[in-house]
Scaffold this active site. Structure first.
Site, PDB file in Angstrom:
ATOM      1  N   HIS A  37       0.846  -1.196   0.000  1.00 53.23           N
ATOM      2  CA  HIS A  37       0.000   0.000   0.000  1.00 53.23           C
ATOM      3  C   HIS A  37       0.881   1.246   0.000  1.00 53.23           C
ATOM      4  O   HIS A  37       1.737   1.403   0.881  1.00 53.23           O
ATOM      5  CB  HIS A  37      -0.934  -0.011   1.211  1.00 53.23           C
ATOM      6  CG  HIS A  37      -1.960  -1.103   1.131  1.00 53.23           C
ATOM      7  ND1 HIS A  37      -2.287  -1.909   2.191  1.00 53.23           N
ATOM      8  CD2 HIS A  37      -2.735  -1.512   0.086  1.00 53.23           C
ATOM      9  CE1 HIS A  37      -3.221  -2.778   1.805  1.00 53.23           C
ATOM     10  NE2 HIS A  37      -3.506  -2.556   0.535  1.00 53.23           N
ATOM     11  N   GLU A  40       1.838   3.729   3.099  1.00 53.87           N
ATOM     12  CA  GLU A  40       2.398   3.149   4.326  1.00 53.87           C
ATOM     13  C   GLU A  40       3.923   3.210   4.255  1.00 53.87           C
ATOM     14  O   GLU A  40       4.595   2.193   4.118  1.00 53.87           O
ATOM     15  CB  GLU A  40       1.862   1.716   4.489  1.00 53.87           C
ATOM     16  CG  GLU A  40       0.339   1.705   4.589  1.00 53.87           C
ATOM     17  CD  GLU A  40      -0.299   0.318   4.430  1.00 53.87           C
ATOM     18  OE1 GLU A  40       0.436  -0.688   4.382  1.00 53.87           O
ATOM     19  OE2 GLU A  40      -1.531   0.251   4.339  1.00 53.87           O
ATOM     20  N   ARG A  95      -3.289   4.767  -1.826  1.00 56.69           N
ATOM     21  CA  ARG A  95      -3.146   3.403  -1.311  1.00 56.69           C
ATOM     22  C   ARG A  95      -2.911   2.379  -2.423  1.00 56.69           C
ATOM     23  O   ARG A  95      -2.098   1.454  -2.278  1.00 56.69           O
ATOM     24  CB  ARG A  95      -4.433   3.046  -0.556  1.00 56.69           C
ATOM     25  CG  ARG A  95      -4.600   1.582  -0.159  1.00 56.69           C
ATOM     26  CD  ARG A  95      -5.908   1.405   0.593  1.00 56.69           C
ATOM     27  NE  ARG A  95      -6.307   0.026   0.781  1.00 56.69           N
ATOM     28  CZ  ARG A  95      -6.065  -0.689   1.888  1.00 56.69           C
ATOM     29  NH1 ARG A  95      -5.386  -0.150   2.875  1.00 56.69           N
ATOM     30  NH2 ARG A  95      -6.495  -1.926   1.980  1.00 56.69           N
ATOM     31  N   HIS A 165       2.930  -3.911   6.571  1.00 57.28           N
ATOM     32  CA  HIS A 165       1.955  -2.834   6.356  1.00 57.28           C
ATOM     33  C   HIS A 165       2.015  -1.851   7.526  1.00 57.28           C
ATOM     34  O   HIS A 165       2.775  -2.013   8.474  1.00 57.28           O
ATOM     35  CB  HIS A 165       0.540  -3.421   6.280  1.00 57.28           C
ATOM     36  CG  HIS A 165       0.292  -4.214   5.041  1.00 57.28           C
ATOM     37  ND1 HIS A 165      -0.430  -3.738   3.977  1.00 57.28           N
ATOM     38  CD2 HIS A 165       0.681  -5.472   4.682  1.00 57.28           C
ATOM     39  CE1 HIS A 165      -0.486  -4.648   3.023  1.00 57.28           C
ATOM     40  NE2 HIS A 165       0.182  -5.709   3.420  1.00 57.28           N
ATOM     41  N   GLU A 232       1.269  -4.950  10.895  1.00 59.07           N
ATOM     42  CA  GLU A 232       0.795  -3.573  10.808  1.00 59.07           C
ATOM     43  C   GLU A 232       1.663  -2.808  11.798  1.00 59.07           C
ATOM     44  O   GLU A 232       1.502  -2.948  13.007  1.00 59.07           O
ATOM     45  CB  GLU A 232      -0.692  -3.474  11.206  1.00 59.07           C
ATOM     46  CG  GLU A 232      -1.654  -4.187  10.262  1.00 59.07           C
ATOM     47  CD  GLU A 232      -1.929  -3.412   8.971  1.00 59.07           C
ATOM     48  OE1 GLU A 232      -1.521  -2.236   8.878  1.00 59.07           O
ATOM     49  OE2 GLU A 232      -2.546  -3.993   8.071  1.00 59.07           O
TER      50      GLU A 232
HETATM   51 ZN   LIG Z   1      -1.488  -1.932   4.067  1.00 58.86          ZN
END
Ligand SMILES: [Zn+2]
Length: 274
Positions: A37, A40, A95, A165, A232
């Site tokens: 993405h 990020e 994104r 991410h 994440e």
């Molecule tokens: Zn992501």
């Protein structure tokens, strides 16, 4: 660089680094990708950090030395190159990829909803203007297609898949996981916490974060890669995607501990010390 083998591989649509001590026969491998993405940004920073750390600590750090002796790492620093570039030049919060759509003026597909696993089901949108657009068909995005092809081709060797991410401070794994994955995750978040006391939650992606179909970890797991994780990274929303530069170092340092914990567990499983 001693005996460490470090190469950058450029296939037709694929740029990644291969790290590991040269060996024969082919070793088992861990795939790490960052920047799926675009917005990020801490992701690509981590992948670069990983490569730097691996190379500079080989033969100095016993854990890293063992990992690189026993495994190969494939590190893809920027999965979604066009989107990442667009997030620097035009829209910081972009994104998706940057592919064109025939019918709509909106561009891009969510590269983490485009994999051929429960494609375009719950948690994905079929509308090209949405941020979670699954694309016209699975693997429509060259970025996804190229990585899927590489992983399929090397699935006998690539036994762990890690996708980086941000943000949420979570360690996620597929819904239909193997039991060991849970204990690996627990060890990984404990190792991460040991650096600066930052807490991560962990669990199956669907119940910990949100339901998402067509994701890379579900695809990896279904396609014979038993250890599939998505990180994440920091934070939990205060800075969000705009994590300041001063937090790159601590975030990468603690994440490195978690990734090393996962890879070490994997090595111990493959080569138990007698
Ligand atoms: Zn992501």
């Amino acid at each position: 660089m001693h005996t460490l083998w470090y190469i950058t591989v450029k296939l037709k649509e694929l740029v990644f680094c291969q790290l590991g001590k040269r060996s024969r026969p082919q070793k088992k491998a861990v795939w790490i990708d960052c920047g799926v993405h675009a917005r990020e940004w801490i992701g690509p920073a981590f992948c670069q950090w990983f490569v730097k750390e691996a190379i500079s600590s080989y033969q100095y750090d016993s854990v890293m030395t063992r990992l690189l002796d026993q495994l190969n790492f494939y590190v893809m620093p920027v999965f979604n190159v066009d989107g990442y570039r667009f997030s620097w030049t035009t829209d910081r919060f972009w994104r998706k990829t940057r592919s064109k759509n025939h019918k709509f003026h909106c561009r891009g597909v969510d590269a983490n909803r485009n994999w051929k696993v429960k494609w375009c089901d719950e948690g994905a949108s079929s509308h090209p203007c949405d941020d979670t657009y699954c694309g016209p068909y699975p693997e429509s995005e060259p970025e996804v297609k190229a990585v899927a092809k590489f992983l399929r081709k090397h699935k006998k060797r690539i036994k762990a898949y890690i996708s980086i991410h941000a943000y949420a401070q979570m360690l996620l794994y597929p819904y239909s996981y193997k039991y060991e994955i849970k204990s690996y995750s627990q060890n990984a978040v404990t190792a991460l916490y040991s650096a600066y006391g930052v807490r991560y939650r962990y669990g199956p992606a669907s119940t910990t974060l949100y339901v998402s179909s067509g994701s890379s970890i579900d695809w990896a797991y279904r396609n014979g890669i038993p250890y599939a994780f998505a990180f994440e990274l920091r934070d939990t929303g205060y800075f969000g995607f705009l994590l300041p530069e001063s937090l790159i170092n601590p975030t990468c340092t603690e994440t490195m501990r978690a990734v090393k914990a996962i890879a070490s567990a994997f090595v111990s499983l493959l080569y138990p010390v007698s």
